[in-house]
Design an enzyme around this catalytic site. Sequence first.
Site, PDB file in Angstrom:
ATOM      1  N   SER A  60      47.458  29.730  44.713  1.00  0.00           N
ATOM      2  CA  SER A  60      46.223  30.506  44.819  1.00  0.00           C
ATOM      3  C   SER A  60      45.034  29.775  44.191  1.00  0.00           C
ATOM      4  O   SER A  60      45.193  28.943  43.286  1.00  0.00           O
ATOM      5  CB  SER A  60      46.390  31.865  44.122  1.00  0.00           C
TER       6      SER A  60
HETATM    7  N1  SAH Z   1      51.611  32.718  42.614  1.00  0.00           N
HETATM    8  C1  SAH Z   1      51.741  31.599  43.514  1.00  0.00           C
HETATM    9  C2  SAH Z   1      51.093  31.890  44.847  1.00  0.00           C
HETATM   10  C3  SAH Z   1      52.037  31.621  45.973  1.00  0.00           C
HETATM   11  S1  SAH Z   1      51.536  32.237  47.539  1.00  0.00           S
HETATM   12  C4  SAH Z   1      51.217  30.343  42.878  1.00  0.00           C
HETATM   13  O1  SAH Z   1      50.607  30.436  41.814  1.00  0.00           O
HETATM   14  O2  SAH Z   1      51.463  29.252  43.408  1.00  0.00           O
HETATM   15  C5  SAH Z   1      52.536  33.685  47.665  1.00  0.00           C
HETATM   16  C6  SAH Z   1      54.016  33.486  47.654  1.00  0.00           C
HETATM   17  O3  SAH Z   1      54.603  34.759  47.937  1.00  0.00           O
HETATM   18  C7  SAH Z   1      54.583  32.544  48.718  1.00  0.00           C
HETATM   19  O4  SAH Z   1      55.304  31.528  48.080  1.00  0.00           O
HETATM   20  C8  SAH Z   1      55.500  33.427  49.560  1.00  0.00           C
HETATM   21  O5  SAH Z   1      56.683  32.772  49.986  1.00  0.00           O
HETATM   22  C9  SAH Z   1      55.820  34.533  48.584  1.00  0.00           C
HETATM   23  N2  SAH Z   1      56.267  35.799  49.166  1.00  0.00           N
HETATM   24  C10 SAH Z   1      55.847  36.418  50.309  1.00  0.00           C
HETATM   25  N3  SAH Z   1      56.497  37.581  50.478  1.00  0.00           N
HETATM   26  C11 SAH Z   1      57.354  37.709  49.411  1.00  0.00           C
HETATM   27  C12 SAH Z   1      58.285  38.702  49.010  1.00  0.00           C
HETATM   28  N4  SAH Z   1      58.507  39.809  49.733  1.00  0.00           N
HETATM   29  N5  SAH Z   1      58.981  38.500  47.864  1.00  0.00           N
HETATM   30  C13 SAH Z   1      58.789  37.391  47.111  1.00  0.00           C
HETATM   31  N6  SAH Z   1      57.924  36.419  47.450  1.00  0.00           N
HETATM   32  C14 SAH Z   1      57.201  36.574  48.580  1.00  0.00           C
END
Ligand code: SAH
Length: 213
Positions: free
Chosen positions: A59
């Site tokens: 993000s």
């Molecule tokens: N907090 C992360 C942002 C990653 S983007 C960072 O700092 O890098 C959001 C993430 O949510 C993705 O990796 C995606 O695979 C995950 N995601 C989507 N749906 C999900 C779910 N139901 N349970 C767990 N993770 C999920």
Amino acid sequence: MLAERHAMVERQLRARGIVDERVLAAMERVPRELFVPPELHGRAYADAALPIGEGQTISQPYMVARICEELGLHGTERVLDVGAGSGYQAAVLAELAGEVHSIERIAALADHARELLDAAGYGDRVHVHVGDGSRGLPEHAPFAAIAVAAAAPNLPEALYEQLEMRGRLVVPVGNRWEQLLQVVVRTPEGPAVLRTVPCRFVPLIGAEGFDGR
Ligand code: SAH
């Protein structure tokens, strides 16, 4: 990198209204460059989300700081981080709370996030799980705070149910392309919902998210 990180905190966070000094200090301490792919190191402190593989993103720094600030952490809380991705948000949360459980649906990302968090020294305070975080993590509930880094079509009921009384849930709610970051406080009268800034996150895929197509 230290100078770039400091500039990020001043120009992207403080200048845009992030005021919680603990959040600003945490963003100043966590080495974001460790959590972006090596070929993107030069852009680690850019004012943007960046690709981390598997179609997912780390993000934008402002959104990480904003989510942390809305959670109002003091240092001893147990926190759930939904969507571990790179592990960066979990590392920032570990600077602000006592214990962080981070859940990711894509096992390869979860494994990588765990390695990076260990390497950065957060391994003892962050536990990375694989699974559908839209259902929360009932075996470790209740949580004082829950951060969701993926867009949900509605307020995920299971997550609200896993909050402590007066606990806070921050989640982008909307469609696949645009959302509003919502802050939800658990009260005896039911959820108190505050809609804040417009945002654009990758979709939450799962039982209380979007389908995976
Ligand atoms: N907090 C992360 C942002 C990653 S983007 C960072 O700092 O890098 C959001 C993430 O949510 C993705 O990796 C995606 O695979 C995950 N995601 C989507 N749906 C999900 C779910 N139901 N349970 C767990 N993770 C999920």
